[in-house]
Every structure is written in structure tokens, then in C-alpha cells.
Scaffold this motif. Sequence first.
Motif, PDB file in Angstrom:
ATOM      1  N   ILE A   1      -0.833   1.653  19.811  1.00 50.60           N
ATOM      2  CA  ILE A   1      -1.222   1.513  18.417  1.00 50.60           C
ATOM      3  C   ILE A   1      -0.977   2.826  17.690  1.00 50.60           C
ATOM      4  O   ILE A   1      -1.381   3.888  18.153  1.00 50.60           O
ATOM      5  N   GLN A   2      -0.291   2.739  16.561  1.00 51.26           N
ATOM      6  CA  GLN A   2       0.048   3.924  15.787  1.00 51.26           C
ATOM      7  C   GLN A   2      -0.715   3.921  14.480  1.00 51.26           C
ATOM      8  O   GLN A   2      -0.888   2.881  13.841  1.00 51.26           O
ATOM      9  N   GLY A   3      -1.190   5.110  14.090  1.00 49.66           N
ATOM     10  CA  GLY A   3      -1.878   5.233  12.811  1.00 49.66           C
ATOM     11  C   GLY A   3      -0.890   5.230  11.652  1.00 49.66           C
ATOM     12  O   GLY A   3       0.314   5.442  11.831  1.00 49.66           O
ATOM     13  N   ARG A   4      -1.388   4.965  10.475  1.00 49.16           N
ATOM     14  CA  ARG A   4      -0.553   4.946   9.273  1.00 49.16           C
ATOM     15  C   ARG A   4      -1.027   6.042   8.328  1.00 49.16           C
ATOM     16  O   ARG A   4      -2.217   6.234   8.137  1.00 49.16           O
ATOM     17  N   SER A   5      -0.063   6.725   7.754  1.00 49.48           N
ATOM     18  CA  SER A   5      -0.384   7.745   6.769  1.00 49.48           C
ATOM     19  C   SER A   5      -0.739   7.082   5.442  1.00 49.48           C
ATOM     20  O   SER A   5      -0.517   5.884   5.243  1.00 49.48           O
ATOM     21  N   LEU A   6      -1.267   7.882   4.511  1.00 52.97           N
ATOM     22  CA  LEU A   6      -1.601   7.350   3.201  1.00 52.97           C
ATOM     23  C   LEU A   6      -0.359   6.860   2.473  1.00 52.97           C
ATOM     24  O   LEU A   6      -0.412   5.865   1.739  1.00 52.97           O
ATOM     25  N   GLY A   7       0.759   7.550   2.677  1.00 55.17           N
ATOM     26  CA  GLY A   7       1.998   7.110   2.060  1.00 55.17           C
ATOM     27  C   GLY A   7       2.461   5.768   2.595  1.00 55.17           C
ATOM     28  O   GLY A   7       2.944   4.915   1.830  1.00 55.17           O
ATOM     29  N   GLN A   8       2.327   5.554   3.898  1.00 50.60           N
ATOM     30  CA  GLN A   8       2.719   4.273   4.484  1.00 50.60           C
ATOM     31  C   GLN A   8       1.816   3.147   4.009  1.00 50.60           C
ATOM     32  O   GLN A   8       2.280   2.032   3.744  1.00 50.60           O
ATOM     33  N   ILE A   9       0.520   3.429   3.888  1.00 51.82           N
ATOM     34  CA  ILE A   9      -0.401   2.411   3.391  1.00 51.82           C
ATOM     35  C   ILE A   9      -0.066   2.050   1.943  1.00 51.82           C
ATOM     36  O   ILE A   9      -0.061   0.877   1.559  1.00 51.82           O
ATOM     37  N   ALA A  10       0.232   3.074   1.124  1.00 54.41           N
ATOM     38  CA  ALA A  10       0.580   2.813  -0.271  1.00 54.41           C
ATOM     39  C   ALA A  10       1.868   2.009  -0.370  1.00 54.41           C
ATOM     40  O   ALA A  10       1.997   1.106  -1.210  1.00 54.41           O
ATOM     41  N   TRP A  11       2.852   2.317   0.492  1.00 53.73           N
ATOM     42  CA  TRP A  11       4.109   1.568   0.470  1.00 53.73           C
ATOM     43  C   TRP A  11       3.893   0.117   0.880  1.00 53.73           C
ATOM     44  O   TRP A  11       4.504  -0.796   0.311  1.00 53.73           O
ATOM     45  N   MET A  12       3.015  -0.126   1.859  1.00 49.63           N
ATOM     46  CA  MET A  12       2.717  -1.495   2.263  1.00 49.63           C
ATOM     47  C   MET A  12       2.075  -2.275   1.116  1.00 49.63           C
ATOM     48  O   MET A  12       2.398  -3.449   0.882  1.00 49.63           O
ATOM     49  N   ARG A  13       1.174  -1.631   0.384  1.00 46.90           N
ATOM     50  CA  ARG A  13       0.554  -2.297  -0.755  1.00 46.90           C
ATOM     51  C   ARG A  13       1.572  -2.567  -1.849  1.00 46.90           C
ATOM     52  O   ARG A  13       1.556  -3.633  -2.480  1.00 46.90           O
ATOM     53  N   LEU A  14       2.446  -1.578  -2.084  1.00 52.59           N
ATOM     54  CA  LEU A  14       3.445  -1.744  -3.145  1.00 52.59           C
ATOM     55  C   LEU A  14       4.425  -2.857  -2.805  1.00 52.59           C
ATOM     56  O   LEU A  14       4.859  -3.601  -3.702  1.00 52.59           O
ATOM     57  N   LYS A  15       4.775  -2.995  -1.527  1.00 55.97           N
ATOM     58  CA  LYS A  15       5.712  -4.047  -1.134  1.00 55.97           C
ATOM     59  C   LYS A  15       5.142  -5.433  -1.368  1.00 55.97           C
ATOM     60  O   LYS A  15       5.890  -6.393  -1.590  1.00 55.97           O
ATOM     61  N   ARG A  16       3.828  -5.561  -1.316  1.00 63.22           N
ATOM     62  CA  ARG A  16       3.214  -6.866  -1.558  1.00 63.22           C
ATOM     63  C   ARG A  16       3.198  -7.229  -3.039  1.00 63.22           C
ATOM     64  O   ARG A  16       3.014  -8.397  -3.381  1.00 63.22           O
ATOM     65  N   ASP A  17       3.373  -6.231  -3.902  1.00 63.85           N
ATOM     66  CA  ASP A  17       3.376  -6.480  -5.343  1.00 63.85           C
ATOM     67  C   ASP A  17       4.816  -6.723  -5.785  1.00 63.85           C
ATOM     68  O   ASP A  17       5.564  -5.795  -6.085  1.00 63.85           O
ATOM     69  N   LYS A  18       5.214  -7.975  -5.824  1.00 59.70           N
ATOM     70  CA  LYS A  18       6.595  -8.319  -6.150  1.00 59.70           C
ATOM     71  C   LYS A  18       6.955  -7.955  -7.586  1.00 59.70           C
ATOM     72  O   LYS A  18       8.103  -7.594  -7.874  1.00 59.70           O
ATOM     73  N   VAL A  19       5.988  -8.044  -8.491  1.00 57.65           N
ATOM     74  CA  VAL A  19       6.254  -7.719  -9.889  1.00 57.65           C
ATOM     75  C   VAL A  19       6.562  -6.229 -10.037  1.00 57.65           C
ATOM     76  O   VAL A  19       7.501  -5.839 -10.740  1.00 57.65           O
ATOM     77  N   ALA A  20       5.769  -5.390  -9.357  1.00 50.19           N
ATOM     78  CA  ALA A  20       6.017  -3.951  -9.420  1.00 50.19           C
ATOM     79  C   ALA A  20       7.355  -3.595  -8.775  1.00 50.19           C
ATOM     80  O   ALA A  20       8.077  -2.726  -9.273  1.00 50.19           O
TER      81      ALA A  20
END
Length: 330
Positions: free
Chosen positions: A28-47
Motif C-alpha cells: 500500500i502506497q501513500g498519496r501526496s496532497l498533489g495526487q489527492i487533488a489530481w484525483m479529485r480534479l479528474k472526477r470533475d469532468k466540467v473542470a
Amino acid sequence: MAAPLEVTGSDTEAQPEAVLAGVDGKAIQGRSLGQIAWMRLKRDKVALAGGVIVILLILLAIFGPLLVQSPLAYHQNLIDPTYNRPKTGIWHTGISADHLLGVEPGTGRDLLSRIVHGARISLLVSFLATLLSVVIGTILGITAGYFGGWVDMLISRAMDAFLAFPLLLFAIALVAVISDGSFGLSGNGLRIGVLVVVIGFFNWPYIGRIIRGQTLSLREREFVDAARSMGARNSYILFKEILPNLVAPILVYATLLIPTNILFEAALSFLGVGVIPPTPSWGGMLTLAVPIYSSDPMYMIVPGVAIFITVLAFNLLGDGLRDALDPRAK
């Protein structure tokens, strides 16, 4: 002696180590704040759609002028001398295979070329003005929020004065009094420099207030107290401890400030204090379209739609970044 407990269930349930290691054997690998933000941004199709449009607009502004014809080329053969409008095209706009958006009435200049070259002017002025606003607003905002006292009072009153300043009238007056050839610049170079300074320098209080408010909260945090207790200087705390925690609001607000500056540049060009004609700009194209709007609305619709799409794309991207970088977002 008590009997040993019997292990039941599958091997994965009986071995917590296997669960921790993953069923497939991957750690199991941890995620940085940048990776978490990118995952959230990818879910926002409009953005994401807004971000794609922004990237395309930037590429268009950089490489587009190399692909289209000159925006200053006159095509008088396409203009009807009797009605002073294009001879052909839908609603006499001159739309053809060579002129996909038609040509201007009276001059015959290609509209697509002028839109592409106008994008370079609008994005250049807005980006440089935003950069200037962000730099000044961040430095003064973080200084006011961290030191407080008379420093905070002085900078806060300066913010109030700048926010109350009649910026539009000042820009018109400044362009009128500055002669060509000032500050070692001339022509459109001088006009662009004036626009960047006026828009950027007088808009810094908007981001300065946000940075000041965030700094007031961050300076009371534990990591700042720890750095202060270890003897760290104020400059180290400001730029090594507090400033990295302000990257997210700075990035979000800068993205939202760019479309505001695009609209302001278009308004100044519309009023005749932008770049010097015949250099194309979106606001200048709207000015030329006003006298013929009632008979040929196409010439106002084209630059208007360009401004609308650009501003909308930046706003959608900015909203998506705000949601993605918010640590309280789910």
C-alpha cells in the motif's frame, strides 16, 4: 491450559498481514496532497473540460498566428462597394473555404485571423497583469497577516484606498497623458505595458485580502510556533513555513482573476485605450462592430463568443481547482 483458538474463514481473513500487503501482493502506497487533488480534479469532468479549453486557447495564442493569414491583409475584392459589405457568404459575411468566419465589412480583413491574433493580446495582458497582482498581493498580504499591528493597519488602509480607486477612469486618463515613446517603449509595446501595470498594480488588494486572512490563521498554527521556538527568523517562517501552505488559494484565485483581467482588457480596448489599431484585439473588434450591429450582428457575435468561451473556461477550471485543493472537500 486453554485450548488454542481455531482460525476460521478464508486465508485473507485469517492473515491481517495479507490484507495490509494487498491481495495482489502490492504494498500500500501513500498519496501526496498533489495526487489527492489530481484525483479529485479528474472526477470533475466540467473542470477538466475547462482546463482542456484553456490549454487549447494558450496553444492557439502561441502557435495560431503562424497558421493563419495576416490579420492586416485587406481583401477589397470581396467587398461590395455599393453596400460596403462582403459580396458572398451567409448574410453577406464573406464566409468561405478561405475565410471560415468571414471578413470584416469595408476592409475585407479575415475575422478568424483577427480572433487568433486578438487571443494573443488578451491572454498576454491578462497573464502578465495577474502575475503582477499575485506577486504584490501575496507579499503585502502575508506581511500584513503575519506581523499585524501598525504594519497590518498600514497595508489594510492601502488596500481600501486601492479598492476605492476609479480604475477605469484612471486607465483612460493615463493612456491619454502618456506620450508615445515614454519609458523606452513606443506603440503597442507601450500600450501593453500600461495595461499590464494599470490592471495588475491596482488589482492586487483583491488577492492581498485573501492572503492576509489565510496568514492570520496560519500564524497561530503549531508548526509556526515550533519553528519560532527553534529560533527561526521571520523571513524563514514567512517563506518556508507559511507561504507553501498558501499555494492552493493563490493558484485558485489567480485562475479566477485571469478571466476578470481578460474582460477588463476587452473593456479598455472597446473604449479605445487598448492596443493601437489596426492591431487586432477582441475589444477593438467589438468597437468596430457597433455601427453595423443592427444590419450585420455576426461581426459582434464572433469576438463576443470568443470572450465568453475564454472567460467561462477559466472560471470552470478555477472552480474545479478550488474544490480539488480544499482539504475539507469529500
